[in-house]
Design a protein around this motif. Structure first.
Motif, PDB file in Angstrom:
ATOM      1  N   LEU A 169      21.317  40.423  25.581  1.00 41.40           N
ATOM      2  CA  LEU A 169      20.129  40.531  26.411  1.00 41.40           C
ATOM      3  C   LEU A 169      19.430  41.863  26.239  1.00 41.40           C
ATOM      4  O   LEU A 169      18.372  42.098  26.819  1.00 41.40           O
ATOM      5  N   ARG A 170      20.020  42.749  25.449  1.00 43.54           N
ATOM      6  CA  ARG A 170      19.401  44.053  25.225  1.00 43.54           C
ATOM      7  C   ARG A 170      18.134  43.899  24.389  1.00 43.54           C
ATOM      8  O   ARG A 170      17.870  42.854  23.805  1.00 43.54           O
ATOM      9  N   ASP A 171      17.369  44.976  24.285  1.00 45.11           N
ATOM     10  CA  ASP A 171      16.049  44.903  23.673  1.00 45.11           C
ATOM     11  C   ASP A 171      16.056  44.956  22.163  1.00 45.11           C
ATOM     12  O   ASP A 171      15.013  44.983  21.525  1.00 45.11           O
ATOM     13  N   GLY A 172      17.221  44.956  21.542  1.00 47.98           N
ATOM     14  CA  GLY A 172      17.271  44.928  20.092  1.00 47.98           C
ATOM     15  C   GLY A 172      17.179  46.284  19.430  1.00 47.98           C
ATOM     16  O   GLY A 172      17.110  46.377  18.214  1.00 47.98           O
ATOM     17  N   LYS A 173      17.178  47.358  20.206  1.00 48.06           N
ATOM     18  CA  LYS A 173      17.079  48.697  19.622  1.00 48.06           C
ATOM     19  C   LYS A 173      18.445  49.331  19.439  1.00 48.06           C
ATOM     20  O   LYS A 173      18.561  50.521  19.230  1.00 48.06           O
ATOM     21  N   ASN A 174      19.475  48.530  19.519  1.00 46.54           N
ATOM     22  CA  ASN A 174      20.827  49.041  19.366  1.00 46.54           C
ATOM     23  C   ASN A 174      21.312  48.787  17.950  1.00 46.54           C
ATOM     24  O   ASN A 174      21.063  47.718  17.389  1.00 46.54           O
ATOM     25  N   TRP A 186      23.677  35.577  26.114  1.00 46.64           N
ATOM     26  CA  TRP A 186      25.022  35.722  26.670  1.00 46.64           C
ATOM     27  C   TRP A 186      25.248  37.169  27.117  1.00 46.64           C
ATOM     28  O   TRP A 186      24.536  38.077  26.702  1.00 46.64           O
ATOM     29  N   PRO A 187      26.277  37.383  27.933  1.00 48.80           N
ATOM     30  CA  PRO A 187      26.637  38.769  28.261  1.00 48.80           C
ATOM     31  C   PRO A 187      27.177  39.482  27.029  1.00 48.80           C
ATOM     32  O   PRO A 187      27.520  38.847  26.023  1.00 48.80           O
ATOM     33  N   GLU A 188      27.246  40.792  27.123  1.00 49.58           N
ATOM     34  CA  GLU A 188      27.874  41.578  26.068  1.00 49.58           C
ATOM     35  C   GLU A 188      29.359  41.220  25.974  1.00 49.58           C
ATOM     36  O   GLU A 188      29.938  40.665  26.904  1.00 49.58           O
ATOM     37  N   PRO A 189      30.023  41.547  24.852  1.00 50.85           N
ATOM     38  CA  PRO A 189      31.454  41.266  24.746  1.00 50.85           C
ATOM     39  C   PRO A 189      32.269  41.783  25.929  1.00 50.85           C
ATOM     40  O   PRO A 189      33.202  41.116  26.383  1.00 50.85           O
ATOM     41  N   ILE A 190      31.918  42.959  26.450  1.00 47.65           N
ATOM     42  CA  ILE A 190      32.669  43.472  27.599  1.00 47.65           C
ATOM     43  C   ILE A 190      32.556  42.530  28.788  1.00 47.65           C
ATOM     44  O   ILE A 190      33.452  42.457  29.639  1.00 47.65           O
ATOM     45  N   GLY A 191      31.458  41.763  28.847  1.00 49.91           N
ATOM     46  CA  GLY A 191      31.305  40.752  29.890  1.00 49.91           C
ATOM     47  C   GLY A 191      32.299  39.620  29.751  1.00 49.91           C
ATOM     48  O   GLY A 191      32.735  39.036  30.758  1.00 49.91           O
ATOM     49  N   PHE A 192      32.682  39.286  28.528  1.00 50.26           N
ATOM     50  CA  PHE A 192      33.730  38.275  28.336  1.00 50.26           C
ATOM     51  C   PHE A 192      35.057  38.803  28.873  1.00 50.26           C
ATOM     52  O   PHE A 192      35.877  38.043  29.387  1.00 50.26           O
ATOM     53  N   GLY A 193      35.250  40.128  28.743  1.00 50.19           N
ATOM     54  CA  GLY A 193      36.434  40.725  29.349  1.00 50.19           C
ATOM     55  C   GLY A 193      36.428  40.557  30.850  1.00 50.19           C
ATOM     56  O   GLY A 193      37.475  40.353  31.462  1.00 50.19           O
ATOM     57  N   GLY A 598      26.471  47.211  49.126  1.00 49.14           N
ATOM     58  CA  GLY A 598      26.981  46.286  48.126  1.00 49.14           C
ATOM     59  C   GLY A 598      26.826  46.876  46.743  1.00 49.14           C
ATOM     60  O   GLY A 598      25.825  47.529  46.443  1.00 49.14           O
ATOM     61  N   VAL A 599      27.829  46.677  45.889  1.00 43.93           N
ATOM     62  CA  VAL A 599      27.772  47.166  44.507  1.00 43.93           C
ATOM     63  C   VAL A 599      28.182  46.025  43.589  1.00 43.93           C
ATOM     64  O   VAL A 599      29.242  45.407  43.776  1.00 43.93           O
ATOM     65  N   LEU A 600      27.330  45.758  42.618  1.00 45.53           N
ATOM     66  CA  LEU A 600      27.572  44.684  41.656  1.00 45.53           C
ATOM     67  C   LEU A 600      27.590  45.278  40.251  1.00 45.53           C
ATOM     68  O   LEU A 600      26.662  45.992  39.865  1.00 45.53           O
ATOM     69  N   ALA A 601      28.637  44.985  39.490  1.00 42.80           N
ATOM     70  CA  ALA A 601      28.721  45.432  38.094  1.00 42.80           C
ATOM     71  C   ALA A 601      28.250  44.308  37.193  1.00 42.80           C
ATOM     72  O   ALA A 601      28.647  43.152  37.367  1.00 42.80           O
ATOM     73  N   GLU A 602      27.397  44.651  36.232  1.00 38.99           N
ATOM     74  CA  GLU A 602      26.933  43.630  35.287  1.00 38.99           C
ATOM     75  C   GLU A 602      27.038  44.141  33.864  1.00 38.99           C
ATOM     76  O   GLU A 602      27.001  45.342  33.609  1.00 38.99           O
ATOM     77  N   PHE A 603      27.178  43.197  32.949  1.00 35.85           N
ATOM     78  CA  PHE A 603      27.444  43.512  31.548  1.00 35.85           C
ATOM     79  C   PHE A 603      26.476  42.772  30.625  1.00 35.85           C
ATOM     80  O   PHE A 603      26.826  42.409  29.505  1.00 35.85           O
ATOM     81  N   GLY A 604      25.250  42.600  31.108  1.00 34.14           N
ATOM     82  CA  GLY A 604      24.263  41.836  30.370  1.00 34.14           C
ATOM     83  C   GLY A 604      23.968  40.559  31.120  1.00 34.14           C
ATOM     84  O   GLY A 604      24.648  39.544  30.943  1.00 34.14           O
TER      85      GLY A 604
END
Length: 661
Positions: A169-174, A186-193, A598-604
């Motif tokens: 979901l990032r902007d492609g500048k990575n 999809w989420p980043e690989p760390i999101g699968f973790g 409230g705190v929510l962690a997201e990975f994409g």
């Protein structure tokens, strides 16, 4: 002689001399010569009722052209027909991109530093890391155009296209991830973790396989089996977390999804990286840069990082990429992984019995490397004093088969002709590389159906699967009990529909489907802030290529500071505030954890996914794939190679709340 006369005539016709231009080489001339020398297309012939592609255009059915033959025989036949220049070309995997309209780039450009005709027909390279993105049908058409060029070389060896992840979901500048228009998200690989389910990782691999093949990509330069035991490391986002057992099962599922039960025509190969584990970077500094060359093992935990790689090998990972770093104190010679014979030959080949292709990380030999014509020092850590030729030789002696990000096969040719490297050693690598091309069916039909590409990529089924994974990856870190207990469950989240919300970092159009959006904080019932994990500002004392990498690698301290922290604190002090934080790596957030309701962690994840959780349309189930330290002092005191070892972490590995608890 005729070829020499043709080249001479073209050279004489060049209107501007090289001396006048003040350059050592004209890439324009390279392209002209390469295009002039391109051969005929491979006809489809028939013998005794069997159709085949006459790749070497000799009018006969060669063993390597016969799909009925065992792969080992086809490889033997082709190797016997190849000259040293063709073999050397096979051992490189530089980047390749396309024009604004997905057309072939004929001349040298800033992304590549060479033209497409030159690199395929003159340097005889036929493995490329696809850079950039275009609509699916356009990428498929470009792929076929480039394969047609490869078909017109002497032996018609097809191209293997590879890629870093393309479903972000990032902007492609990575540098290590790019979003492709038309692919599922999809989420980043760390999101699968955070999801923690190997079946989801396998489903992603299955879907990504279909979408990759739609545009002709047959090699995934992933997964990362590295363990993110060092929280400051910039590349934690590409891993499955810091725990070996969790990462091992996710790596295995991921690879099975891409490759299938057996490697064949419908497979996308995986290049698991970065052997033997790139996570324990000294002080968290990444080895792309000279100041991050060292890996550290203060906890004597080297073997822990090998576990996910064993899981990858157990399910048949086809290829392996070593990392840039130096495994200090772990072998008799402190040199980077790809130059280290004890790592590649003794450990990978010997201890693990790996028989597939070993490809270096990008740009370890030359100062140009993976950055096209932009200057960036070679990541030749530990062997900086060697010449480029000697670096090639040392990597070959270590057991490397292919060089990522490089495009100079002349060095290999010279090493063989000078007797520095045996042709037998080159043939060993060539056989491994060709075996994968044959296993994928590329020699029999490398082309894709352009008209079908858009129909099989980004389908409703695939988009829904990605959207569900985004929601499953969200981790609810904090949900403060309400003081007035007005809501039935007695907690801040989920929010009631129609509540007045003040937003930062959120699309108002999305939020308005759930709540009343107000522009003044004073008018809101609750504030919702979407923020990104903090990192330090890039260094400015680097050359151009290194500066580009520096802006991509989010490293340094993990805590919010200065005006950014002051603003968040101000909002939290004014209104009940929910903070959704994108975690490329762990963050140190004691103030947020204390004062946010409230705190929510997201990975994409999209805003829709975030709001589905915040407003109760989806019950959060994700668990932290790494711990979140309480302070930077705790980060600095922990060991780079040991998982979850910071003192009194703010949120522990595996933490995650649910509305049903």
């Amino acid at each position: 002689m005729n070829k020499w006369l043709k080249y001479s005539a073209i050279a004489v016709a060049v209107p501007v001399s090289l001396v006048a231009l003040g350059v050592a080489k004209t890439y324009w001339l390279d392209t002209i010569l390469a295009k002039a020398d391109i051969g005929p297309e491979a006809p489809t012939l028939n013998t005794s009722g069997f159709n085949y592609r006459d790749l070497n255009k000799n009018g006969e059915l060669d063993v390597y052209e016969d799909s009925r033959q065992p792969i080992s025989r086809r490889v033997d036949d082709l190797v016997a027909q190849m000259n040293i220049e063709e073999k050397a070309g096979l051992m490189f995997q530089p980047p390749m991109t396309f024009g604004d309209n997905a057309e072939i780039l004929e001349d040298m450009n800033m992304s590549m530093g060479y033209g497409t005709y030159d690199i395929i027909n003159s340097r005889l390279i036929n493995h490329f890391n696809v850079m950039g993105s275009a609509p699916v049908a356009s990428m498929a058409r470009w792929h076929n155009d480039v394969q047609k060029l490869a078909e017109q070389t002497r032996l018609g060896i097809p191209i293997t296209f590879s890629t870093d992840p393309r479903h972000s979901l990032r902007d492609g500048k990575n540098a290590t991830s790019v979003r492709t228009e038309g692919f599922s998200l999809w989420p980043e690989p760390i999101g699968f973790g955070a999801i923690g389910d190997e079946n989801v990782a396998e489903e992603f691999g299955r879907i990504a396989n279909i979408e990759y093949r739609a545009v002709g990509i047959r090699l995934a330069l992933h997964p990362m089996a590295d363990l993110a035991t060092e929280p400051r490391w910039a590349r934690s986002v590409g891993t499955f977390g810091e725990e070996a057992e969790l990462s091992s099962k996710l790596v295995a599922g991921y690879i099975k999804g891409f490759q299938g039960a057996n490697i064949g025509n419908s497979s996308v190969l995986t290049m698991v990286k970065h052997f033997p584990g790139g996570g324990p970077q000294a002080n968290g500094l990444d080895a792309h840069q000279f100041y991050g060359a060292d890996q550290a093992y203060p906890g004597d935990n080297f073997d822990y990082h090998l576990k996910p790689f064993k899981a990858a090998f157990d399910v048949g990972a086809a290829q392996v990429m070593p990392y840039y770093g130096i495994p200090n104190g772990q072998t008799s010679e402190d040199v980077a992984m790809s130059f280290n014979k004890e790592v590649i030959t003794d450990m990978l080949r010997g201890d693990f019995g790996f028989e597939g292709v070993v490809c270096t990380d990008w740009g370890i030999i030359t100062d140009k490397g993976a950055m096209g014509w932009v200057a960036m020092r070679a990541r030749a850590w530990g062997v900086e004093g060697l010449s480029e030729s000697d670096r090639f030789k040392k990597a070959l002696d270590a057991g490397v088969d292919q060089f990522g990000g490089e495009e100079l096969p002349g060095f290999i040719v010279d090493l063989v002709e000078d007797g520095e490297v045996s042709i037998g050693r080159i043939n060993a690598s060539v056989r491994r590389i060709l075996k994968d091309k044959f296993r994928l069916g590329l020699f029999d039909n490398p082309y894709v159906d352009v008209a079908l590409a858009e129909k099989i990529a980004g389908t409703d089924e695939f988009m829904k699967a990605g959207a569900l994974a985004q929601r499953k990856s969200l981790v609810l870190l904090k949900n403060k009990p309400l003081e007035n207990q007005q809501q039935e469950q007695g907690y801040t989240l989920p929010l009631a529909k129609g509540v007045k919300v003040y937003l930062e970092g959120v699309d108002e159009n999305v939020a308005s489907r759930y709540a009343q959006v107000v522009t003044n904080l004073a008018d809101a019932d609750v504030a919702i802030l979407r923020v990104k994990a903090p990192h330090r500002a890039p260094r400015t004392d680097l050359n151009m290529g290194e500066n580009i990498i520096e802006t991509i690698l989010n490293q340094g301290d993990l805590d919010f500071k200065g005006e950014e922290l002051a603003h968040i604190n101000e909002v939290m002090a004014t209104k009940p505030t929910i903070v959704s934080i994108y975690l490329e790596r762990p963050s140190v957030i004691p103030e947020i954890a204390k004062h946010a309701v409230g705190v929510l962690a997201e990975f994409g994840a999209t805003d829709d996914a975030i709001f589905d959780v915040l407003f109760g349309d989806f019950n959060p189930t994700g668990k932290l794939p790494f711990e979140m330290p309480r302070s930077m002092a705790a980060v600095e005191a922990q060991f780079e190679d040991v998982p979850f070892d910071s003192v009194d972490p703010l949120f522990s590995f595996g933490h995650g709340l649910s509305y049903q608890e």
